[in-house]
Scaffold this active site. Structure first.
Site, short mmCIF file in Angstrom:
data_model
loop_
_atom_site.label_atom_id
_atom_site.label_comp_id
_atom_site.label_asym_id
_atom_site.label_seq_id
_atom_site.Cartn_x
_atom_site.Cartn_y
_atom_site.Cartn_z
N THR A 191 0.91 -1.25 -0.16
CA THR A 191 -0.13 -0.09 -0.10
C THR A 191 0.98 1.23 -0.11
O THR A 191 2.04 1.32 0.51
CB THR A 191 -0.88 0.06 1.15
OG1 THR A 191 -0.10 -0.23 2.28
CG2 THR A 191 -1.97 -0.92 1.06
N GLU A 245 -11.93 -7.13 8.60
CA GLU A 245 -11.83 -6.39 9.74
C GLU A 245 -12.75 -6.28 10.72
O GLU A 245 -12.89 -5.61 11.61
CB GLU A 245 -11.45 -4.90 9.00
CG GLU A 245 -10.32 -4.83 8.27
CD GLU A 245 -10.27 -3.31 7.50
OE1 GLU A 245 -9.33 -2.57 8.17
OE2 GLU A 245 -11.14 -2.92 6.88
N ASP A 285 -8.07 -3.41 12.75
CA ASP A 285 -9.58 -2.90 13.01
C ASP A 285 -10.31 -4.27 13.51
O ASP A 285 -11.23 -4.10 14.08
CB ASP A 285 -10.07 -2.79 11.72
CG ASP A 285 -9.64 -1.07 11.44
OD1 ASP A 285 -10.08 -0.20 12.39
OD2 ASP A 285 -9.02 -0.94 10.37
N ARG A 332 11.46 -3.31 11.08
CA ARG A 332 12.95 -3.73 11.37
C ARG A 332 13.11 -5.09 11.63
O ARG A 332 14.14 -5.55 11.87
CB ARG A 332 13.33 -2.86 12.02
CG ARG A 332 13.52 -1.42 11.84
CD ARG A 332 14.13 -0.59 12.76
NE ARG A 332 14.24 1.00 12.19
CZ ARG A 332 14.77 1.80 13.07
NH1 ARG A 332 15.45 1.75 14.32
NH2 ARG A 332 14.72 3.08 12.55
N LEU A 353 4.68 -3.35 3.81
CA LEU A 353 4.52 -1.95 4.07
C LEU A 353 5.76 -1.06 3.58
O LEU A 353 5.76 0.15 3.38
CB LEU A 353 4.59 -1.32 5.94
CG LEU A 353 3.44 -2.19 6.36
CD1 LEU A 353 3.50 -2.02 8.00
CD2 LEU A 353 2.16 -1.51 5.98
N ASP A 383 3.49 -40.94 -4.23
CA ASP A 383 2.28 -41.29 -5.09
C ASP A 383 1.82 -40.20 -5.58
O ASP A 383 2.39 -39.13 -5.66
CB ASP A 383 1.44 -42.27 -4.21
CG ASP A 383 0.64 -41.41 -3.11
OD1 ASP A 383 0.83 -40.29 -2.98
OD2 ASP A 383 0.29 -42.20 -2.32
#
Length: 433
Positions: free
Chosen positions: A16, A158, A192, A236, A259, A388
């Site tokens: 995003t 959400e 959310d 991080r 992100l 198999d």
């Protein structure tokens, strides 16, 4: 598994970008940067985010930025483009605003829609709410002369309502009263969701929500869709991000929200088979990867020790010692070890099984062997695994993923060849066909 409803069978990365950054001379600068990502830094699905990532006062400008940037760069972007619009199950005003924004973005005269694959709808509720969104998509398509059903719809789970709605998709999709076949991604939104569930943790951190991730993966599999996990906020913490992805992959959820471009690289590579195989040893305190030295797998830690005695062997794991003969030691070490196959290993095994099947054999034994060195003691171990048709089909999943990536992401061809070698890539693209 239900047949997929769209050309893409897998989505590894859902990235995003805010559509408008307040206080900047160029409010679209984050969109422009994202639109020019290539190779492993570029996501499978890019989401210009006109909801949570963009301030409410900037969302009208954000729509204009989507149109401008996608019109200019969309043709060259290597992944799919799915802007996120505003929506809320409890707010007709918000839903109407999202509808108006979709109408603006989808106007063919503005030049963006030819590069846009669909829209992402957040904060959905029960299945009737999903149908409202679908109806708006249909109106947008008809308003602008687009083929009905051509815009994909992805939803973000959400709320408890949305989670329960996934269980009704198989019954609802395909009815003549809706176009829910346009559904593409089911994406978890744990932040959310936590709020909707009124969940509390002692530290205030988000719960893991393994049940939600399982339910989303199950709902996607049952309806022929693709499941994607929500964002991992500690950008991080690469090790934690990897652990989250591995846990997801064991649930059949191969995609995750990214992100940053760095997270995109990690998530693009994580579900692909490794370049080289590796052996793991269970030390009683978790598994450690062994070092390979001239064909010998070496353990150099202090939790496991092995020595040869006049009566056999002494094996110590975490302070507990066993006296074992040769056969008992072999069995114990087989229980303590595991092998992570490389892409080449998987392709080799599949080619061997395909040859056996062509010769009329329905099942074959495949041996895996190595030499372990623990301290100064070396032991050969070997195990046979029966292959198999069911084993073959299960092994096909990572190969199908690779084939889907190679077919849909030509911008990553060079990096994939560098990772595996040209010969392995060519063989991987042929196996299973």
């Amino acid at each position: 598994m239900t047949e997929r409803r769209h050309d893409r069978e897998f989505v590894r990365t859902f990235f995003t970008s805010p559509t408008a950054v307040e206080g900047e001379e160029d409010s679209a600068k984050m969109l422009r940067r994202a639109a020019q990502l290539r190779g492993m830094q570029a996501p499978d699905v890019w989401v210009p985010d006109n909801e949570d990532a963009t301030a409410p006062s900037m969302r009208d400008e954000g729509v204009e930025n989507i149109v401008e940037v996608v019109s200019e760069h969309g043709a060259d972007f290597p992944g799919e483009i799915h802007p996120r619009m505003v929506w809320h199950r409890d707010s007709p005003t918000t839903r109407y605003q999202g509808f108006q924004h979709m109408l603006d973005v989808a106007d063919p005269e503005r030049g963006a829609i030819e590069h846009i694959d669909g829209f992402v709808i957040p904060e959905v509720g029960d299945i009737d709410d999903w149908k409202k969104a679908d109806e708006f998509f249909t109106i947008v398509e008809n308003e602008h002369g687009l083929e009905e059903g051509s815009l994909k719809m992805s939803v973000i789970i959400e709320s408890g309502q949305a989670e329960l709605a996934m269980g009704t998709l198989r019954e609802e999709m395909g009815k003549p009263t809706n176009n829910l076949e346009r559904l593409f991604l089911l994406v978890d939104g744990e932040v959310d969701y936590t709020k909707d569930m009124r969940a509390i943790t002692p530290t205030g951190a988000l719960p893991e929500w393994p049940e939600l991730r399982h339910n989303t993966s199950r709902g996607a599999s049952a309806a022929g869709l693709i499941a994607v996990d929500g964002p991992y906020d500690d950008i991080r913490d690469i090790e934690g991000y990897h652990e989250r992805m591995q846990d997801n992959q064991a649930k059949g959820m191969l995609g995750i929200w990214s992100l940053t471009p760095g997270q995109v690289v990690e998530a693009n590579q994580s579900p692909l088979p490794p370049k080289t195989g590796s052996w793991l040893l269970d030390t009683g305190d978790g598994e450690v990867e062994l070092d390979s030295e001239d064909g010998v797998e070496v353990y150099e830690g202090d939790r496991v020790s092995l020595s040869e005695t006049t009566d056999g062997y002494e094996l110590t794991v975490g302070g507990s010692t066993q006296v074992l003969d040769s056969d008992e030691l072999h069995e114990e070490l087989l229980n303590m070890t595991a092998y992570i196959p490389s892409m080449d290993d998987i392709v080799d095994s599949m080619e061997e099984f395909e040859a056996a099947k062509e010769a009329g054999r329905g099942a074959i034994a495949m041996e895996r062997s190595t030499t372990l060195r623990i301290g100064d003691t070396e032991v050969d171990i070997a195990t046979d695994r029966m292959w198999d048709e069911a084993t073959y089909q299960a092994a096909m999943t990572p190969i199908s993923l690779f084939q889907d990536v190679y077919e849909n992401r030509p911008d990553q061809h060079e990096e994939l060849v560098e990772m595996y070698s040209e010969g392995v890539v060519e063989r991987a693209m042929e196996v299973g066909l």
